[in-house]
Scaffold this motif. Structure first.
Motif, PDB file in Angstrom:
ATOM      1  N   GLU A 125       0.376  -0.893   0.047  1.00 19.22           N
ATOM      2  CA  GLU A 125       0.003  -0.100   0.276  1.00 19.22           C
ATOM      3  C   GLU A 125       1.177   0.802   0.272  1.00 19.22           C
ATOM      4  O   GLU A 125       1.061   2.312  -0.720  1.00 19.22           O
ATOM      5  CB  GLU A 125      -0.431  -0.294   1.428  1.00 19.22           C
ATOM      6  N   GLN A 126       1.768   1.123   0.814  1.00 20.93           N
ATOM      7  CA  GLN A 126       2.381   1.991   0.487  1.00 20.93           C
ATOM      8  C   GLN A 126       3.662   2.399  -0.523  1.00 20.93           C
ATOM      9  O   GLN A 126       3.670   3.824  -0.751  1.00 20.93           O
ATOM     10  CB  GLN A 126       3.548   2.227   2.353  1.00 20.93           C
ATOM     11  N   TYR A 127       4.142   1.425  -0.940  1.00 24.64           N
ATOM     12  CA  TYR A 127       4.740   1.070  -2.703  1.00 24.64           C
ATOM     13  C   TYR A 127       3.591   1.897  -3.030  1.00 24.64           C
ATOM     14  O   TYR A 127       3.757   2.817  -4.230  1.00 24.64           O
ATOM     15  CB  TYR A 127       5.295   0.296  -2.751  1.00 24.64           C
ATOM     16  N   ARG A 128       2.404   2.011  -3.680  1.00 25.18           N
ATOM     17  CA  ARG A 128       1.291   2.679  -4.372  1.00 25.18           C
ATOM     18  C   ARG A 128       1.431   3.992  -4.094  1.00 25.18           C
ATOM     19  O   ARG A 128       0.808   4.149  -4.742  1.00 25.18           O
ATOM     20  CB  ARG A 128       0.375   1.214  -4.775  1.00 25.18           C
ATOM     21  N   GLU A 129       1.181   3.988  -2.519  1.00 22.01           N
ATOM     22  CA  GLU A 129       1.160   5.690  -2.590  1.00 22.01           C
ATOM     23  C   GLU A 129       2.855   6.100  -2.618  1.00 22.01           C
ATOM     24  O   GLU A 129       1.883   7.635  -3.809  1.00 22.01           O
ATOM     25  CB  GLU A 129       1.258   5.792  -0.776  1.00 22.01           C
ATOM     26  N   LEU A 130       3.512   5.833  -3.105  1.00 20.43           N
ATOM     27  CA  LEU A 130       5.041   6.583  -3.130  1.00 20.43           C
ATOM     28  C   LEU A 130       4.752   6.895  -4.873  1.00 20.43           C
ATOM     29  O   LEU A 130       4.958   8.058  -5.232  1.00 20.43           O
ATOM     30  CB  LEU A 130       5.678   5.588  -3.046  1.00 20.43           C
ATOM     31  N   GLN A 131       4.540   5.681  -5.697  1.00 14.17           N
ATOM     32  CA  GLN A 131       4.251   5.825  -6.548  1.00 14.17           C
ATOM     33  C   GLN A 131       2.868   6.930  -7.580  1.00 14.17           C
ATOM     34  O   GLN A 131       3.242   7.632  -8.608  1.00 14.17           O
ATOM     35  CB  GLN A 131       2.982   4.123  -7.676  1.00 14.17           C
ATOM     36  N   GLN A 132       1.945   7.411  -6.441  1.00 10.18           N
ATOM     37  CA  GLN A 132       0.962   8.930  -7.276  1.00 10.18           C
ATOM     38  C   GLN A 132       1.866   8.963  -6.663  1.00 10.18           C
ATOM     39  O   GLN A 132       1.366  10.887  -7.463  1.00 10.18           O
ATOM     40  CB  GLN A 132       0.133   8.737  -6.197  1.00 10.18           C
ATOM     41  N   THR A 140      14.542  -0.884 -12.092  1.00  8.52           N
ATOM     42  CA  THR A 140      14.837  -1.784 -10.721  1.00  8.52           C
ATOM     43  C   THR A 140      13.424  -2.582 -10.577  1.00  8.52           C
ATOM     44  O   THR A 140      12.042  -2.035 -10.638  1.00  8.52           O
ATOM     45  CB  THR A 140      15.429  -1.278  -9.490  1.00  8.52           C
ATOM     46  N   SER A 141      13.456  -2.965  -9.567  1.00  4.74           N
ATOM     47  CA  SER A 141      11.781  -3.188  -8.648  1.00  4.74           C
ATOM     48  C   SER A 141      12.990  -3.462  -6.514  1.00  4.74           C
ATOM     49  O   SER A 141      13.972  -3.020  -6.929  1.00  4.74           O
ATOM     50  CB  SER A 141      12.025  -5.200  -9.107  1.00  4.74           C
ATOM     51  N   SER A 142      12.015  -3.783  -6.223  1.00 10.27           N
ATOM     52  CA  SER A 142      11.973  -3.321  -4.634  1.00 10.27           C
ATOM     53  C   SER A 142      11.009  -4.792  -3.642  1.00 10.27           C
ATOM     54  O   SER A 142       9.891  -4.620  -4.015  1.00 10.27           O
ATOM     55  CB  SER A 142      11.031  -2.024  -4.070  1.00 10.27           C
ATOM     56  N   TRP A 143      11.779  -4.811  -2.752  1.00 10.93           N
ATOM     57  CA  TRP A 143      10.434  -6.291  -2.363  1.00 10.93           C
ATOM     58  C   TRP A 143       9.692  -5.155  -1.074  1.00 10.93           C
ATOM     59  O   TRP A 143      10.012  -4.108  -0.486  1.00 10.93           O
ATOM     60  CB  TRP A 143      11.667  -6.736  -1.462  1.00 10.93           C
ATOM     61  N   VAL A 144       8.962  -5.792  -0.659  1.00 13.68           N
ATOM     62  CA  VAL A 144       8.082  -4.576  -0.094  1.00 13.68           C
ATOM     63  C   VAL A 144       7.164  -6.176   1.789  1.00 13.68           C
ATOM     64  O   VAL A 144       8.055  -7.037   1.191  1.00 13.68           O
ATOM     65  CB  VAL A 144       6.612  -4.618  -0.915  1.00 13.68           C
ATOM     66  N   ARG A 161       7.198  -0.351 -11.159  1.00 11.18           N
ATOM     67  CA  ARG A 161       6.907   0.125 -12.225  1.00 11.18           C
ATOM     68  C   ARG A 161       6.750   0.145 -13.622  1.00 11.18           C
ATOM     69  O   ARG A 161       8.175   0.134 -14.486  1.00 11.18           O
ATOM     70  CB  ARG A 161       6.522   1.831 -11.902  1.00 11.18           C
ATOM     71  N   ARG A 162       6.174  -0.585 -14.232  1.00 15.25           N
ATOM     72  CA  ARG A 162       6.284  -0.875 -15.780  1.00 15.25           C
ATOM     73  C   ARG A 162       5.447   0.016 -16.691  1.00 15.25           C
ATOM     74  O   ARG A 162       3.872  -0.736 -16.045  1.00 15.25           O
ATOM     75  CB  ARG A 162       6.597  -1.934 -16.549  1.00 15.25           C
ATOM     76  N   TYR A 163       5.039  -0.070 -18.054  1.00 12.86           N
ATOM     77  CA  TYR A 163       4.311   0.126 -18.747  1.00 12.86           C
ATOM     78  C   TYR A 163       2.690   1.569 -18.132  1.00 12.86           C
ATOM     79  O   TYR A 163       1.831   1.209 -17.921  1.00 12.86           O
ATOM     80  CB  TYR A 163       3.739  -0.997 -19.514  1.00 12.86           C
ATOM     81  N   ASP A 164       4.129   2.388 -17.136  1.00 12.56           N
ATOM     82  CA  ASP A 164       3.573   3.249 -16.539  1.00 12.56           C
ATOM     83  C   ASP A 164       1.817   2.382 -15.457  1.00 12.56           C
ATOM     84  O   ASP A 164       1.086   3.022 -14.890  1.00 12.56           O
ATOM     85  CB  ASP A 164       2.360   4.383 -17.384  1.00 12.56           C
ATOM     86  N   THR A 165       2.076   1.455 -15.281  1.00 10.80           N
ATOM     87  CA  THR A 165       1.298   0.956 -13.978  1.00 10.80           C
ATOM     88  C   THR A 165       2.657   0.122 -12.920  1.00 10.80           C
ATOM     89  O   THR A 165       3.436   0.109 -13.510  1.00 10.80           O
ATOM     90  CB  THR A 165       1.122  -0.506 -14.973  1.00 10.80           C
ATOM     91  N   VAL A 166       1.831   0.304 -11.995  1.00 12.54           N
ATOM     92  CA  VAL A 166       2.521  -0.705 -10.805  1.00 12.54           C
ATOM     93  C   VAL A 166       2.005  -2.027 -11.128  1.00 12.54           C
ATOM     94  O   VAL A 166       1.108  -2.153 -10.381  1.00 12.54           O
ATOM     95  CB  VAL A 166       2.212   0.572  -9.468  1.00 12.54           C
ATOM     96  N   PHE A 167       2.963  -2.892 -10.508  1.00  7.36           N
ATOM     97  CA  PHE A 167       2.990  -4.030 -10.421  1.00  7.36           C
ATOM     98  C   PHE A 167       3.224  -4.639  -8.958  1.00  7.36           C
ATOM     99  O   PHE A 167       4.322  -3.911  -9.075  1.00  7.36           O
ATOM    100  CB  PHE A 167       3.718  -4.845 -11.550  1.00  7.36           C
ATOM    101  N   THR A 168       2.900  -5.408  -8.826  1.00  9.61           N
ATOM    102  CA  THR A 168       3.042  -6.510  -7.580  1.00  9.61           C
ATOM    103  C   THR A 168       3.470  -7.956  -7.839  1.00  9.61           C
ATOM    104  O   THR A 168       2.447  -8.511  -8.728  1.00  9.61           O
ATOM    105  CB  THR A 168       1.713  -6.419  -6.315  1.00  9.61           C
ATOM    106  N   TYR A 169       4.559  -8.877  -7.967  1.00  6.49           N
ATOM    107  CA  TYR A 169       4.600  -9.848  -7.765  1.00  6.49           C
ATOM    108  C   TYR A 169       4.669 -10.495  -7.137  1.00  6.49           C
ATOM    109  O   TYR A 169       5.727  -9.653  -6.331  1.00  6.49           O
ATOM    110  CB  TYR A 169       5.933  -9.894  -9.507  1.00  6.49           C
TER     111      TYR A 169
END
Length: 188
Positions: A125-132, A140-144, A161-169
């Motif tokens: 959730e915080q990661y997605r807030e940051l991306q706003q 790169t990517s970041s562990w959450v 973030r790829r293709y202007d979208t935040v992904f969780t994997y």
């Protein structure tokens, strides 16, 4: 990381304040309505947190104010570097994952490094807030912070973030890559 000494010299403090103030003023969209003088006063009153902010800075996190907690009166800092902090990459998720690796073990884990620095991994959730607030982790990517039920089954989650979208994997918690690190948060 300089984990032996948890106090900054006056020169280190001055350098950190200068870097934080410059970043704060350059990125006002991250903290609309927040005044630097109040942030600095809070930092000076909580000098124990300066060491953690300095560790965030030293490892390439570029910490900045992203919020204010009305209930506690604390300012919230996140790592705001364009890519996952360079000094925190090539780490698996946690100690259990590190010990499970038979060979080619990384030097450290995201959870251990964050704890040693006195910070918390961002949640999804915080990661997605940051991306706003901008576009982060385009290469790169970041562990959450991984939910316990996923971690119990051997997995861990990361975002980018790829293709202007935040992904969780997901990945096995023991995996590590040169382009994956972690982002942290600190309340002061």
């Amino acid at each position: 990381m300089n984990s032996n000494k948890r106090e900054l010299s006056s020169d280190e403090r001055e350098g950190l304040f200068k870097a934080l103030k410059t970043r704060f003023e350059k990125n006002m969209n991250r903290h609309t309505g927040v005044e630097w003088s109040k942030v600095q006063a809070r930092l000076e009153a909580n000098s124990d947190k300066l060491w953690s902010l300095d560790e965030m800075e030293i490892t390439g996190g570029e910490p900045d104010v992203v919020g204010y907690d009305e209930k506690t009166g604390e300012y919230i800092f996140y790592d705001c570097s364009a890519e996952s902090p360079k000094g925190r990459r090539s780490v698996c998720y946690d100690r259990e994952a590190l010990e499970a690796r038979k060979e080619y073990k990384p030097e450290n884990t995201a959870i251990d490094m964050a704890a040693a620095m006195g910070i918390e991994l961002l949640t999804e959730e915080q990661y997605r807030e940051l991306q706003q607030l901008g576009k982060f982790d385009l290469k790169t990517s970041s562990w959450v912070k991984t939910p316990a039920d996923i971690r119990k089954l051997g997995g861990a989650i990361f975002c980018d973030r790829r293709y202007d979208t935040v992904f969780t994997y997901h990945n096995g918690a023991e995996s590590y890559y040169a382009a994956r690190g972690f982002r942290g948060s600190l309340k002061v």
